[in-house]
Write an enzyme that holds these catalytic residues in place. Structure first.
Site, mmCIF file in Angstrom:
data_model
loop_
_atom_site.group_PDB
_atom_site.id
_atom_site.type_symbol
_atom_site.label_atom_id
_atom_site.label_comp_id
_atom_site.label_asym_id
_atom_site.label_seq_id
_atom_site.Cartn_x
_atom_site.Cartn_y
_atom_site.Cartn_z
ATOM 1 N N HIS A 1 -7.008 -9.177 6.361
ATOM 2 C CA HIS A 1 -6.865 -8.196 5.506
ATOM 3 C C HIS A 1 -5.678 -7.881 4.834
ATOM 4 C CE1 HIS A 1 -8.936 -3.954 3.973
ATOM 5 N NE2 HIS A 1 -7.788 -3.854 4.100
ATOM 6 N N GLU A 2 -4.820 -7.479 5.894
ATOM 7 C CA GLU A 2 -3.489 -7.229 5.610
ATOM 8 C C GLU A 2 -2.795 -7.978 4.784
ATOM 9 O OE1 GLU A 2 -3.205 -3.777 5.744
ATOM 10 O OE2 GLU A 2 -5.084 -3.637 7.064
ATOM 11 N N HIS B 1 -3.352 -8.054 1.267
ATOM 12 C CA HIS B 1 -2.650 -7.157 0.550
ATOM 13 C C HIS B 1 -1.264 -7.768 -0.101
ATOM 14 C CE1 HIS B 1 -5.096 -3.473 0.500
ATOM 15 N NE2 HIS B 1 -4.999 -3.547 1.917
ATOM 16 N N GLN C 1 0.953 -1.127 0.063
ATOM 17 C CA GLN C 1 0.087 0.149 0.165
ATOM 18 C C GLN C 1 0.929 1.208 0.162
ATOM 19 O OE1 GLN C 1 -2.547 -1.403 3.442
ATOM 20 N NE2 GLN C 1 -3.897 -0.241 2.184
ATOM 21 N N CYS D 1 -10.729 0.358 3.654
ATOM 22 C CA CYS D 1 -9.260 0.344 3.019
ATOM 23 C C CYS D 1 -8.679 1.493 2.575
ATOM 24 C CB CYS D 1 -9.016 -0.851 1.933
ATOM 25 S SG CYS D 1 -7.359 -1.045 1.436
ATOM 26 N N LEU D 2 -7.546 1.796 3.030
ATOM 27 C CA LEU D 2 -6.894 3.280 2.688
ATOM 28 C C LEU D 2 -6.621 3.157 1.280
ATOM 29 C CD1 LEU D 2 -4.305 3.778 5.655
ATOM 30 C CD2 LEU D 2 -6.645 4.763 5.118
#
Ligand SMILES: [Zn+2]
Length: 173
Positions: A136-137, A140, A51, A94-95
């Site tokens: 969630h991470e 990514h 990210q 999510c960013l």
């Protein structure tokens, strides 16, 4: 300390499988610090290295309320060892997909293995929000985003809203 730029969809780095970290060296510790530094002002509960444009298996998480930098999780090469069949549903955001939220169901409890910032192996049992955030991470790190968990219809609706927000001028074309 450096504030890193948050990558948003459709940045291709978000779709790459991130590489495992061979050694937790000074550069990785710096990355962890910069990611924490970047996460807090953006009001994120977690941030994965892709990210911020770095395709490495590194994540930081803080689900404390209020946020507590002294107890933020810093994980290198996190790996889920086991997951409960019982699910937990959370309205995820999510960013990297700003202002979009949707309920996602994931295992309520997980056991995860990772290296801490000292390169020491840790095993953590996580549940509820922390479990969801870690999953969630880790997604990514595998090039996945939370919208991938939605039904095709819900994903299309969310991405339509997101595209309108990102390219508002398109509406007049
Ligand atoms: Zn995210």
């Amino acid at each position: 300390m450096t504030l890193l730029r948050i990558r948003t969809l459709p940045d291709p780095v978000l779709r790459q499988k991130a590489a495992a970290v061979a050694v937790v060296d000074a550069a990785i510790v710096q990355l962890l610090d910069d990611m924490l530094e970047t996460m807090y002002p953006n009001q994120g509960a977690g941030l994965a290295a892709p990210q911020v444009g770095v395709s490495k298996r590194v994540v930081v998480i803080d689900v404390n309320d209020p946020p507590d930098p002294a107890h933020a999780l810093q994980m290198v090469n996190p790996e889920i060892l086991s997951a409960s069949t019982e699910l937990y549903t959370h309205n995820e955001g999510c960013l990297s997909v700003p202002d979009q939220f949707a309920p996602v169901s994931r295992p309520k409890r997980i056991r995860v293995k990772y290296l801490d910032r000292h390169g020491k192996e840790q095993i953590l049992d996580a549940e509820d929000l922390l479990s969801i955030c870690i999953q969630h991470e880790i997604d990514h790190l595998d090039g996945k985003v939370f919208v991938d968990h939605l039904s095709p219809l819900k994903r299309r609706m969310l991405m339509k809203r997101y595209d309108k927000r990102t390219h508002p001028r398109d509406e007049t074309l």
